[in-house]
Each structure stands twice: as structure tokens, then as C-alpha cells.
Enzyme design. Structure first.
Site, PDB file in Angstrom:
ATOM      1  N   ALA A   1      38.097  44.187  35.802  1.00  0.00           N
ATOM      2  CA  ALA A   1      38.705  43.082  35.401  1.00  0.00           C
ATOM      3  C   ALA A   1      38.955  42.037  36.766  1.00  0.00           C
ATOM      4  O   ALA A   1      38.759  42.302  37.674  1.00  0.00           O
ATOM      5  CB  ALA A   1      40.165  43.395  35.227  1.00  0.00           C
ATOM      6  N   CYS A   2      39.362  40.727  36.235  1.00  0.00           N
ATOM      7  CA  CYS A   2      39.559  39.676  37.051  1.00  0.00           C
ATOM      8  C   CYS A   2      40.732  38.622  36.413  1.00  0.00           C
ATOM      9  O   CYS A   2      41.302  39.323  35.637  1.00  0.00           O
ATOM     10  CB  CYS A   2      38.447  39.057  37.419  1.00  0.00           C
ATOM     11  N   ALA A   3      41.249  37.898  36.931  1.00  0.00           N
ATOM     12  CA  ALA A   3      42.286  37.177  36.606  1.00  0.00           C
ATOM     13  C   ALA A   3      42.179  36.497  35.226  1.00  0.00           C
ATOM     14  O   ALA A   3      43.033  36.446  34.413  1.00  0.00           O
ATOM     15  CB  ALA A   3      42.737  35.914  37.659  1.00  0.00           C
TER      16      ALA A   3
END
Length: 120
Positions: free
Chosen positions: A35-37
Site C-alpha cells: 500500500a501507499c497513499a
């Protein structure tokens, strides 16, 4: 990096230790969620005919290519911004992830609207 600077964006260098650090954190896990932003997608849309790149998709590709992920790899659709916006839980001090604080990780209006339902 020049193109980013021309647009007023601070350049970010790739973490040279990412694969090694991730390998240590992942250990022998059979399932990995990256996941990332912002998320990103590999689905074609009108605005993004090749999908929309994100740090988590690029990171997942690096981990798969390096053989770090040996089982299933999942990508968090919409990224952490969407996760918290939709009431997802986080770790840390009580209340640190509540959107009532008005601070990151949830910033109202941060997610850019896209032309495809899977990106909303």
C-alpha cells in the site's frame, strides 16, 4: 527530476534498501498487501490508458521481480487515503488515525477524482 522541479514537485529518490528492508519485514509470509497513499491501478481508463502508476504498484513489481514475494501479492485499491477515508483502522496511539484531527493521513479532498469507478 527536472520535469518534476518544473512543476514545483520535490523529487523523491528511490529507497536503495527497499527490497532488503521489505524482505526482512515480510519474512515467510504467504500473503503480502502492498500500500501507499494514493493506490494506483493497472486497469485502463480513458485518462490513463496504461493504468496509473503508484509507489505501491512499483514497489510490488520490485518485490515480485526480486523474488521476495513468493505467495500472493495484493494491492490496496485507492491507497491509504481511501482506506482511512472509508473508516479503515490503523495502528498507533488511540485516535492518531481518526479523521477528526484534520491531519494526515486523512486529508479531506486529497484524493483526485478519476474517470473510472474503481478509482473513486
Amino acid at each position: 527530476q527536472i520535469a518534476y522541479a518544473a512543476q514545483g514537485v520535490q523529487p523523491v529518490e528511490k529507497n536503495k534498501n527497499f527490497v532488503a528492508d521489505a524482505k526482512e519485514a515480510i519474512g515467510g509470509a504467504e500473503t503480502v498487501i502492498v500500500a501507499c497513499a494514493s493506490g494506483g491501478t493497472m486497469v485502463e481508463t480513458e485518462n490513463f490508458p496504461l493504468g496509473q502508476a503508484s509507489r505501491s504498484l512499483l514497489g510490488a513489481a520490485d518485490l515480485i521481480t526480486a523474488g521476495v514475494i513468493k505467495g500472493k501479492a495484493y494491492h490496496l485499491k485507492g491507497g491509504l487515503n481511501s482506506w482511512f477515508k472509508e473508516g479503515g483502522e490503523g495502528e498507533g496511539k488511540k485516535g492518531a488515525w481518526d479523521d477528526t484531527s484534520g491531519r494526515v493521513p486523512f486529508v479531506p479532498g486529497y484524493s483526485v477524482e478519476q474517470d473510472a469507478e474503481e478509482l473513486k
